[in-house]
Design a protein around this motif. Structure first.
Motif, PDB file in Angstrom:
ATOM      1  N   ASP A 133      10.775  14.817   2.079  1.00  0.00           N
ATOM      2  CA  ASP A 133      11.170  13.379   2.688  1.00  0.00           C
ATOM      3  C   ASP A 133       9.872  12.581   2.981  1.00  0.00           C
ATOM      4  O   ASP A 133       9.879  11.481   2.520  1.00  0.00           O
ATOM      5  N   ARG A 134       8.886  13.044   3.358  1.00  0.00           N
ATOM      6  CA  ARG A 134       7.456  12.399   3.515  1.00  0.00           C
ATOM      7  C   ARG A 134       7.079  11.792   2.116  1.00  0.00           C
ATOM      8  O   ARG A 134       6.668  10.791   2.109  1.00  0.00           O
ATOM      9  N   ASP A 135       7.134  12.634   0.938  1.00  0.00           N
ATOM     10  CA  ASP A 135       6.744  12.316  -0.243  1.00  0.00           C
ATOM     11  C   ASP A 135       7.821  10.993  -0.702  1.00  0.00           C
ATOM     12  O   ASP A 135       7.347   9.918  -1.444  1.00  0.00           O
ATOM     13  N   ARG A 136       9.098  10.941  -0.514  1.00  0.00           N
ATOM     14  CA  ARG A 136       9.852  10.204  -0.848  1.00  0.00           C
ATOM     15  C   ARG A 136       9.731   8.794  -0.348  1.00  0.00           C
ATOM     16  O   ARG A 136       9.597   7.686  -0.883  1.00  0.00           O
ATOM     17  N   VAL A 137       9.460   8.942   0.997  1.00  0.00           N
ATOM     18  CA  VAL A 137       9.060   7.622   1.695  1.00  0.00           C
ATOM     19  C   VAL A 137       7.826   6.847   1.070  1.00  0.00           C
ATOM     20  O   VAL A 137       7.908   5.856   1.152  1.00  0.00           O
ATOM     21  N   ARG A 138       6.832   7.901   0.963  1.00  0.00           N
ATOM     22  CA  ARG A 138       5.444   7.328   0.417  1.00  0.00           C
ATOM     23  C   ARG A 138       5.795   6.544  -0.901  1.00  0.00           C
ATOM     24  O   ARG A 138       5.411   5.497  -1.356  1.00  0.00           O
ATOM     25  N   ARG A 139       6.681   7.491  -1.799  1.00  0.00           N
ATOM     26  CA  ARG A 139       6.724   6.827  -3.358  1.00  0.00           C
ATOM     27  C   ARG A 139       7.553   5.436  -3.019  1.00  0.00           C
ATOM     28  O   ARG A 139       7.377   4.281  -3.698  1.00  0.00           O
ATOM     29  N   ALA A 140       8.547   5.287  -2.078  1.00  0.00           N
ATOM     30  CA  ALA A 140       9.392   3.895  -1.839  1.00  0.00           C
ATOM     31  C   ALA A 140       8.393   2.949  -1.304  1.00  0.00           C
ATOM     32  O   ALA A 140       8.558   1.801  -1.661  1.00  0.00           O
ATOM     33  N   GLN A 141       7.452   3.365  -0.289  1.00  0.00           N
ATOM     34  CA  GLN A 141       6.677   2.378   0.128  1.00  0.00           C
ATOM     35  C   GLN A 141       5.773   1.988  -1.149  1.00  0.00           C
ATOM     36  O   GLN A 141       5.700   0.708  -1.135  1.00  0.00           O
ATOM     37  N   ASP A 142       5.241   2.863  -1.825  1.00  0.00           N
ATOM     38  CA  ASP A 142       4.458   2.184  -2.612  1.00  0.00           C
ATOM     39  C   ASP A 142       5.251   1.213  -3.989  1.00  0.00           C
ATOM     40  O   ASP A 142       4.750   0.367  -4.279  1.00  0.00           O
ATOM     41  N   ALA A 143       6.257   1.729  -4.281  1.00  0.00           N
ATOM     42  CA  ALA A 143       6.949   1.047  -5.246  1.00  0.00           C
ATOM     43  C   ALA A 143       7.256  -0.361  -4.582  1.00  0.00           C
ATOM     44  O   ALA A 143       7.214  -1.381  -5.266  1.00  0.00           O
ATOM     45  N   ALA A 144       7.838  -0.623  -3.435  1.00  0.00           N
ATOM     46  CA  ALA A 144       7.874  -1.764  -2.810  1.00  0.00           C
ATOM     47  C   ALA A 144       6.783  -2.548  -2.595  1.00  0.00           C
ATOM     48  O   ALA A 144       6.585  -3.855  -2.933  1.00  0.00           O
ATOM     49  N   TYR A 145       5.599  -1.940  -2.438  1.00  0.00           N
ATOM     50  CA  TYR A 145       4.346  -2.770  -2.316  1.00  0.00           C
ATOM     51  C   TYR A 145       4.092  -3.203  -3.783  1.00  0.00           C
ATOM     52  O   TYR A 145       3.644  -4.489  -3.805  1.00  0.00           O
ATOM     53  N   ARG A 146       4.116  -2.534  -4.779  1.00  0.00           N
ATOM     54  CA  ARG A 146       3.550  -3.111  -6.055  1.00  0.00           C
ATOM     55  C   ARG A 146       4.543  -4.272  -6.332  1.00  0.00           C
ATOM     56  O   ARG A 146       3.953  -4.891  -6.936  1.00  0.00           O
ATOM     57  N   PHE A 147       5.881  -4.316  -6.243  1.00  0.00           N
ATOM     58  CA  PHE A 147       6.577  -5.331  -6.625  1.00  0.00           C
ATOM     59  C   PHE A 147       6.360  -6.363  -5.678  1.00  0.00           C
ATOM     60  O   PHE A 147       6.331  -7.671  -5.991  1.00  0.00           O
ATOM     61  N   MET A 148       6.199  -6.273  -4.423  1.00  0.00           N
ATOM     62  CA  MET A 148       5.943  -7.352  -3.579  1.00  0.00           C
ATOM     63  C   MET A 148       4.535  -8.046  -3.754  1.00  0.00           C
ATOM     64  O   MET A 148       4.239  -9.290  -3.880  1.00  0.00           O
ATOM     65  N   SER A 149       3.475  -7.181  -4.189  1.00  0.00           N
ATOM     66  CA  SER A 149       2.253  -7.616  -4.559  1.00  0.00           C
ATOM     67  C   SER A 149       2.294  -8.500  -5.788  1.00  0.00           C
ATOM     68  O   SER A 149       1.690  -9.695  -5.701  1.00  0.00           O
ATOM     69  N   ALA A 150       3.212  -8.293  -6.679  1.00  0.00           N
ATOM     70  CA  ALA A 150       3.328  -9.047  -7.760  1.00  0.00           C
ATOM     71  C   ALA A 150       4.169 -10.154  -7.878  1.00  0.00           C
ATOM     72  O   ALA A 150       3.863 -11.346  -8.302  1.00  0.00           O
ATOM     73  N   MET A 151       5.046 -10.295  -6.975  1.00  0.00           N
ATOM     74  CA  MET A 151       5.958 -11.147  -6.695  1.00  0.00           C
ATOM     75  C   MET A 151       5.919 -12.121  -5.375  1.00  0.00           C
ATOM     76  O   MET A 151       6.509 -13.078  -5.189  1.00  0.00           O
ATOM     77  N   GLY A 152       5.278 -11.363  -4.348  1.00  0.00           N
ATOM     78  CA  GLY A 152       5.455 -12.183  -3.108  1.00  0.00           C
ATOM     79  C   GLY A 152       4.213 -12.645  -2.570  1.00  0.00           C
ATOM     80  O   GLY A 152       4.206 -12.790  -1.290  1.00  0.00           O
ATOM     81  N   GLY A 153       3.220 -12.197  -3.242  1.00  0.00           N
ATOM     82  CA  GLY A 153       1.742 -12.537  -2.507  1.00  0.00           C
ATOM     83  C   GLY A 153       1.849 -14.102  -2.080  1.00  0.00           C
ATOM     84  O   GLY A 153       0.708 -14.140  -1.094  1.00  0.00           O
ATOM     85  N   ASP A 154       2.484 -14.840  -2.633  1.00  0.00           N
ATOM     86  CA  ASP A 154       2.376 -16.370  -2.323  1.00  0.00           C
ATOM     87  C   ASP A 154       3.317 -16.722  -1.119  1.00  0.00           C
ATOM     88  O   ASP A 154       3.592 -17.853  -0.587  1.00  0.00           O
ATOM     89  N   LYS A 155       4.380 -15.683  -0.885  1.00  0.00           N
ATOM     90  CA  LYS A 155       5.402 -16.156  -0.211  1.00  0.00           C
ATOM     91  C   LYS A 155       5.112 -16.011   1.445  1.00  0.00           C
ATOM     92  O   LYS A 155       4.046 -15.286   1.753  1.00  0.00           O
ATOM     93  N   PRO A 156       5.805 -16.672   2.354  1.00  0.00           N
ATOM     94  CA  PRO A 156       5.463 -16.675   3.733  1.00  0.00           C
ATOM     95  C   PRO A 156       5.502 -15.253   4.285  1.00  0.00           C
ATOM     96  O   PRO A 156       6.417 -14.315   3.946  1.00  0.00           O
ATOM     97  N   HIS A 157       4.904 -14.857   5.111  1.00  0.00           N
ATOM     98  CA  HIS A 157       4.792 -13.490   6.003  1.00  0.00           C
ATOM     99  C   HIS A 157       4.570 -12.400   5.040  1.00  0.00           C
ATOM    100  O   HIS A 157       4.602 -11.232   5.557  1.00  0.00           O
ATOM    101  N   TYR A 158       3.814 -12.819   3.959  1.00  0.00           N
ATOM    102  CA  TYR A 158       3.669 -11.539   3.022  1.00  0.00           C
ATOM    103  C   TYR A 158       2.967 -10.469   3.705  1.00  0.00           C
ATOM    104  O   TYR A 158       3.297  -9.150   3.499  1.00  0.00           O
ATOM    105  N   GLU A 159       1.753 -10.649   4.336  1.00  0.00           N
ATOM    106  CA  GLU A 159       1.036  -9.704   4.761  1.00  0.00           C
ATOM    107  C   GLU A 159       1.708  -8.708   6.077  1.00  0.00           C
ATOM    108  O   GLU A 159       1.311  -7.796   6.100  1.00  0.00           O
ATOM    109  N   ASP A 160       2.465  -9.625   6.834  1.00  0.00           N
ATOM    110  CA  ASP A 160       3.175  -9.061   7.878  1.00  0.00           C
ATOM    111  C   ASP A 160       4.224  -8.193   7.495  1.00  0.00           C
ATOM    112  O   ASP A 160       4.525  -7.091   7.968  1.00  0.00           O
TER     113      ASP A 160
END
Length: 205
Positions: A133-160
């Motif tokens: 469970d811990r590894d699954r959550v970490r992998r999901a967090q990392d996947a969402a972070y990679r996508f958001m870094s590429a597509m959402g870095g200029d979007k409102p409230h990105y860092e939050d």
């Protein structure tokens, strides 16, 4: 809102999703757009890792597809003779590899029922069960972070939103990215949903 399920691959032109599915499907769709608009901003993402992938779009659609991993041409280029198996029990999928331990560890393993190999396999399986469970959550967090870094870095409230993702704050995360372009927002939610899955299950019980 219920985000669409994550797919194998997804391709965006700017903030607009243009295709999702197998790698061949999304590359084909991306190539058609690039043939129509040479300056189109195209990004293809791996649905498992959330990271962007590089594709060589030179040439015709057929040439581009032929270069993809798993295609007949690519497979022929990558084909290599099978390496001989090492020691172990290959029919059972057991492979011998070197393990380095301190003498006290070997002494403890030797005293376990079934010997060192059985004890090590049992310890690994127990660790896997507790860590899945811990590894699954970490992998999901990392996947969402990679996508958001590429597509959402200029979007409102990105860092939050990133902070909410890693703090396991599903409701706050969804609220923070609510104003993002629909396709980007929905795919970020689909990736992040796997990180918030435990919280969802606990709340529905």
């Amino acid at each position: 809102m219920n985000p669409p399920p994550a797919t194998d691959y997804i391709v965006f032109e700017g903030d607009r999703r243009i295709a999702a599915g197998s790698l061949r499907d999304v590359v084909h769709a991306a190539k058609e757009v690039l043939d129509q608009r040479k300056d189109a901003s195209i990004l293809i993402f791996d649905g498992v890792t959330g990271g962007p992938i590089d594709i060589d779009f030179r040439g015709t659609v057929a040439a581009v597809l032929a270069r993809l991993p798993g295609s007949a041409a690519a497979s022929a280029e990558d084909a290599t003779p099978s390496a001989p198996r090492g020691p172990g029990r290959p029919k059972l999928g057991v492979v011998a590899r070197e393990v380095t331990l301190l003498p006290r560890h070997w002494d403890w393993l030797a005293q376990q029922p079934g010997g060192a190999s059985v004890a090590l396999r049992r310890l690994v399986e127990e660790a896997r069960r507790h860590g899945e469970d811990r590894d699954r959550v970490r992998r999901a967090q990392d996947a969402a972070y990679r996508f958001m870094s590429a597509m959402g870095g200029d979007k409102p409230h990105y860092e939050d939103a990133i902070r909410a993702l890693f703090a396991d704050e599903a409701a706050r995360f969804e609220k923070l990215i609510a104003a993002w372009p629909a396709d980007v927002r929905d795919y970020a939610l689909a990736l992040a949903e796997r990180a918030f899955h435990l919280e969802t299950e606990a709340g529905s019980g």
